[in-house]
Design a protein around this motif. Structure first.
Motif, mmCIF file in Angstrom:
data_model
loop_
_atom_site.group_PDB
_atom_site.id
_atom_site.type_symbol
_atom_site.label_atom_id
_atom_site.label_comp_id
_atom_site.label_asym_id
_atom_site.label_seq_id
_atom_site.Cartn_x
_atom_site.Cartn_y
_atom_site.Cartn_z
ATOM 1 N N MET A 159 12.917 11.681 -8.329
ATOM 2 C CA MET A 159 11.626 11.574 -7.669
ATOM 3 C C MET A 159 10.649 10.747 -8.532
ATOM 4 O O MET A 159 10.630 10.903 -9.745
ATOM 5 N N LEU A 160 9.932 9.889 -7.888
ATOM 6 C CA LEU A 160 8.997 9.023 -8.613
ATOM 7 C C LEU A 160 7.580 9.203 -8.068
ATOM 8 O O LEU A 160 7.355 9.163 -6.856
ATOM 9 N N GLU A 161 6.677 9.459 -8.992
ATOM 10 C CA GLU A 161 5.248 9.481 -8.637
ATOM 11 C C GLU A 161 4.587 8.387 -9.444
ATOM 12 O O GLU A 161 4.764 8.346 -10.668
ATOM 13 N N LEU A 162 3.872 7.529 -8.781
ATOM 14 C CA LEU A 162 3.261 6.425 -9.518
ATOM 15 C C LEU A 162 1.846 6.177 -9.022
ATOM 16 O O LEU A 162 1.582 6.164 -7.816
ATOM 17 N N GLN A 163 0.978 6.052 -9.982
ATOM 18 C CA GLN A 163 -0.405 5.712 -9.662
ATOM 19 C C GLN A 163 -0.846 4.765 -10.770
ATOM 20 O O GLN A 163 -0.666 5.057 -11.952
ATOM 21 N N MET A 164 -1.321 3.599 -10.385
ATOM 22 C CA MET A 164 -1.734 2.659 -11.431
ATOM 23 C C MET A 164 -2.825 1.699 -10.973
ATOM 24 O O MET A 164 -2.943 1.392 -9.788
ATOM 25 N N ARG A 165 -3.612 1.302 -11.946
ATOM 26 C CA ARG A 165 -4.625 0.254 -11.736
ATOM 27 C C ARG A 165 -4.450 -0.746 -12.846
ATOM 28 O O ARG A 165 -4.340 -0.391 -14.015
ATOM 29 N N HIS A 166 -4.416 -1.983 -12.430
ATOM 30 C CA HIS A 166 -4.250 -3.023 -13.437
ATOM 31 C C HIS A 166 -4.769 -4.335 -12.867
ATOM 32 O O HIS A 166 -4.711 -4.541 -11.646
ATOM 33 N N ALA A 167 -5.251 -5.179 -13.725
ATOM 34 C CA ALA A 167 -5.726 -6.482 -13.260
ATOM 35 C C ALA A 167 -5.216 -7.548 -14.205
ATOM 36 O O ALA A 167 -5.276 -7.393 -15.423
ATOM 37 N N PHE A 168 -4.643 -8.598 -13.646
ATOM 38 C CA PHE A 168 -4.317 -9.768 -14.460
ATOM 39 C C PHE A 168 -4.297 -10.992 -13.564
ATOM 40 O O PHE A 168 -3.872 -10.933 -12.409
ATOM 41 N N GLY A 169 -4.799 -12.084 -14.086
ATOM 42 C CA GLY A 169 -4.935 -13.299 -13.278
ATOM 43 C C GLY A 169 -5.790 -13.000 -12.064
ATOM 44 O O GLY A 169 -6.845 -12.378 -12.161
ATOM 45 N N ASP A 170 -5.303 -13.431 -10.906
ATOM 46 C CA ASP A 170 -6.049 -13.210 -9.669
ATOM 47 C C ASP A 170 -5.693 -11.872 -9.027
ATOM 48 O O ASP A 170 -6.297 -11.486 -8.024
ATOM 49 N N LEU A 171 -4.710 -11.186 -9.586
ATOM 50 C CA LEU A 171 -4.208 -9.978 -8.933
ATOM 51 C C LEU A 171 -4.925 -8.731 -9.455
ATOM 52 O O LEU A 171 -4.998 -8.494 -10.666
ATOM 53 N N ASP A 172 -5.430 -7.963 -8.500
ATOM 54 C CA ASP A 172 -6.060 -6.689 -8.842
ATOM 55 C C ASP A 172 -5.176 -5.604 -8.232
ATOM 56 O O ASP A 172 -5.156 -5.417 -7.020
ATOM 57 N N LEU A 173 -4.428 -4.943 -9.090
ATOM 58 C CA LEU A 173 -3.404 -4.012 -8.612
ATOM 59 C C LEU A 173 -3.983 -2.599 -8.583
ATOM 60 O O LEU A 173 -4.497 -2.113 -9.594
ATOM 61 N N GLU A 174 -3.922 -1.968 -7.429
ATOM 62 C CA GLU A 174 -4.384 -0.578 -7.350
ATOM 63 C C GLU A 174 -3.509 0.129 -6.324
ATOM 64 O O GLU A 174 -3.594 -0.156 -5.123
ATOM 65 N N LEU A 175 -2.634 0.992 -6.792
ATOM 66 C CA LEU A 175 -1.735 1.638 -5.849
ATOM 67 C C LEU A 175 -1.287 3.009 -6.339
ATOM 68 O O LEU A 175 -1.325 3.304 -7.533
ATOM 69 N N ALA A 176 -0.891 3.816 -5.368
ATOM 70 C CA ALA A 176 -0.382 5.154 -5.670
ATOM 71 C C ALA A 176 0.631 5.523 -4.600
ATOM 72 O O ALA A 176 0.394 5.286 -3.414
ATOM 73 N N PHE A 177 1.791 6.014 -5.037
ATOM 74 C CA PHE A 177 2.761 6.503 -4.060
ATOM 75 C C PHE A 177 3.664 7.539 -4.723
ATOM 76 O O PHE A 177 3.691 7.676 -5.948
ATOM 77 N N ARG A 178 4.377 8.221 -3.877
ATOM 78 C CA ARG A 178 5.305 9.249 -4.331
ATOM 79 C C ARG A 178 6.538 9.085 -3.465
ATOM 80 O O ARG A 178 6.415 8.899 -2.250
ATOM 81 N N SER A 179 7.714 9.104 -4.071
ATOM 82 C CA SER A 179 8.918 8.909 -3.258
ATOM 83 C C SER A 179 10.043 9.817 -3.742
ATOM 84 O O SER A 179 10.243 9.990 -4.936
ATOM 85 N N GLU A 180 10.744 10.380 -2.767
ATOM 86 C CA GLU A 180 11.915 11.184 -3.096
ATOM 87 C C GLU A 180 13.186 10.499 -2.596
ATOM 88 O O GLU A 180 14.249 11.109 -2.586
ATOM 89 N N ALA A 181 13.045 9.267 -2.170
ATOM 90 C CA ALA A 181 14.213 8.522 -1.668
ATOM 91 C C ALA A 181 15.163 8.227 -2.819
ATOM 92 O O ALA A 181 14.749 8.181 -3.977
ATOM 93 N N ARG A 182 16.444 8.024 -2.506
ATOM 94 C CA ARG A 182 17.389 7.666 -3.578
ATOM 95 C C ARG A 182 17.249 6.183 -3.914
ATOM 96 O O ARG A 182 17.308 5.790 -5.074
ATOM 97 N N THR A 183 17.037 5.373 -2.885
ATOM 98 C CA THR A 183 16.775 3.952 -3.140
ATOM 99 C C THR A 183 15.461 3.567 -2.455
ATOM 100 O O THR A 183 15.352 3.611 -1.229
ATOM 101 N N LEU A 184 14.518 3.228 -3.293
ATOM 102 C CA LEU A 184 13.199 2.856 -2.791
ATOM 103 C C LEU A 184 13.053 1.341 -2.907
ATOM 104 O O LEU A 184 13.351 0.767 -3.963
ATOM 105 N N ALA A 185 12.611 0.706 -1.844
ATOM 106 C CA ALA A 185 12.390 -0.740 -1.920
ATOM 107 C C ALA A 185 10.891 -1.017 -2.007
ATOM 108 O O ALA A 185 10.106 -0.428 -1.271
#
Lengths: 230, 231
Positions: free
Chosen positions: A1-27
């Motif tokens: 199981m993966l829980e991910l929450q992150m904020r990051h900025a570099f270049g033009d990209l402003d990354l802000e996301l959070a998700f949780r997955s119990e799948a065996r293969t997550l795309a």
């Protein structure tokens, strides 16, 4: 199981996301520059987000608020890079063994198992420069698997391969999914790879999550979208 | 031109010994410093780089004088070594120090360039496979830089072999102890009828320089796998 929450900025990209997955293969699906590889790098520890929390199978790998950051070498993440990153001075055999833990009695069986599964036997004594693109990716997958990873990260594993090699590597990845039970995160911008390998899909665009859907819904949406096309 | 005299053989042997030991002794320090300069950012880095170049910029005689001031019997390091019964001034070991100091910048610069040339993404891949810093260095960085390191050793050896100014100021010109090949040539130049000896030793120096230069170029030519990939 993966829980991910992150904020990051570099270049033009402003990354802000959070998700949780119990799948065996997550795309992680989306166009180039959506931030997919940054998410993989954050899981592996190669990128430290400005803030975030990453939990894999109950273990906190990163928690910037609590000052937790598990060192990269201790995360046990098998990362298959887009360019393979095989060690050019080592034979395929030694590339495969690089991340393998102490060579106990089970190591030989495991090594042989992976070599058979990915059909690497005839390549073992070759150097990476003598391999085709598809062969390199298969070795990279085998090397990552032999490091006993808790999670396998596949970053566009079929990019740069010609059509025949793409089909071949995709087939190996399908077989891996059936025979090994390793949590896998696949990054791709090809819907057919998602359809062939994933159980769940997180769609990213410009550093944000557009939607998170099970594979059946993803396939249905793609079919509906294709039907609308003239 | 006749064969080398026993004194000339002695000078040649001493120069070879001094050059080899100087490179071997300097190598661990050069590897550490090159890695630091290639991989780390830290305060005082620019100053360290400037200090590294000093032996290349300063007149060698000044470097020799500085070594004498440091390692002489009354110098701070000389006194320290003296407490353990070690004397380096006016000894062949002092010639090794002079040669090592003069060859050190070339050694560090070559090794650093080799480290800079290693694809950092390979080190990152090794890290994700569980390799700690030492293992990454020993199994990825070092083997992939090996040609540059060997080329640096050859260049530093050539520099150490030909070292004159710092050596003569630090350890003087003592036959059998500190009279290296360049100092022997200098001595013969100041000796009546010494010209044939000068010519013989100059020829030997030329041969050593050629072998060093050609082998450095050969070794630095690139790893076979890189050559094929670049083709």
């Amino acid at each position: 199981m993966l829980e991910l929450q992150m904020r990051h900025a570099f270049g033009d990209l402003d990354l802000e996301l959070a998700f949780r997955s119990e799948a065996r293969t997550l795309a992680l699906f989306g166009h180039s520059g959506a931030g997919k590889t940054s998410v993989l790098n954050a899981i592996a520890g190669l990128l430290e987000p400005r803030s975030g929390r990453i939990v894999l199978d109950g273990e906190v790998l990163l928690d910037t608020a609590a000052g937790v950051r598990v060192p990269i070498a201790q995360r046990r993440i098998g990362y298959v890079f887009q360019d393979g990153r095989l060690f050019p001075h080592l034979s395929v055999r030694h590339n495969l063994l690089y991340g393998a833990p102490a060579r106990d009695a089970t190591y030989r069986t495991e090594f042989d198992g992976i070599v058979d599964l990915l059909e690497l036997g005839p390549l073992l004594e070759r150097r990476p420069h003598n391999l085709s693109g598809g062969e390199r990716q298969r070795v990279a997958v085998g090397r990552a698997l032999l490091s006993h990873p808790r999670a396998l990260l596949l970053d566009e594993p079929l990019t740069g391969l010609h059509a025949e090699a793409r089909v071949q590597v995709l087939d190996y990845l399908r077989r891996l999914k059936q025979e090994l039970r390793v949590f896998t995160v696949l990054v791709t911008h090809h819907a057919d790879e998602v359809g062939a390998l994933a159980d769940e899909v997180v769609r990213l665009s410009a550093g944000r999550i557009v939607r998170q859907v099970p594979i059946a819904e993803f396939v249905a949406r793609r079919a509906a979208f294709a039907a609308k096309e003239p | 031109m006749t064969a080398l005299t026993p004194d000339e053989w002695q000078a040649l042997g001493l120069s070879l010994r001094v050059g080899l030991i100087a490179v071997v002794a300097a190598l661990p320090f050069a590897l550490a410093l090159a890695w630091l300069l290639s991989r780390k950012r830290f305060p005082g880095r620019a100053l360290l780089e400037s200090l590294l170049f000093l032996p290349l910029i300063l007149p060698p005689v000044v470097t020799g004088y500085a070594l004498l001031a440091l390692f002489g019997v009354h110098g701070p390091l000389g006194e320290l070594l003296g407490a353990f019964g070690i004397v380096v001034a006016f000894r062949w070991t002092g010639a090794v120090i002079a040669a090592a100091v003069m060859g050190f910048p070339l050694l560090v610069l070559s090794i650093r360039a080799a480290f800079d040339g290693v694809d950092r993404r390979l080190e990152a891949a090794a890290e994700t496979l569980g390799a700690g810093a030492w293992r990454r260095f020993a199994t990825i960085t070092l083997p992939l830089s090996l040609r540059g390191i060997v080329a640096g050793c050859v260049l530093a050896f050539a520099r150490a072999f030909g070292e004159f100014g710092a050596t003569i100021s630090f350890v003087s010109n003592i036959p059998g102890e500190t009279r290296t090949l360049p100092i022997a040539i200098y001595e013969l130049l100041n000796t009546p009828a010494g010209m044939p000896g000068v010519q013989r030793l100059a020829l030997v120096s030329l041969l050593v320089a050629l072998v060093a230069s050609v082998s450095a170029a050969f070794v630095a030519g690139g790893a076979p796998w890189r050559r094929r990939e670049d083709a």
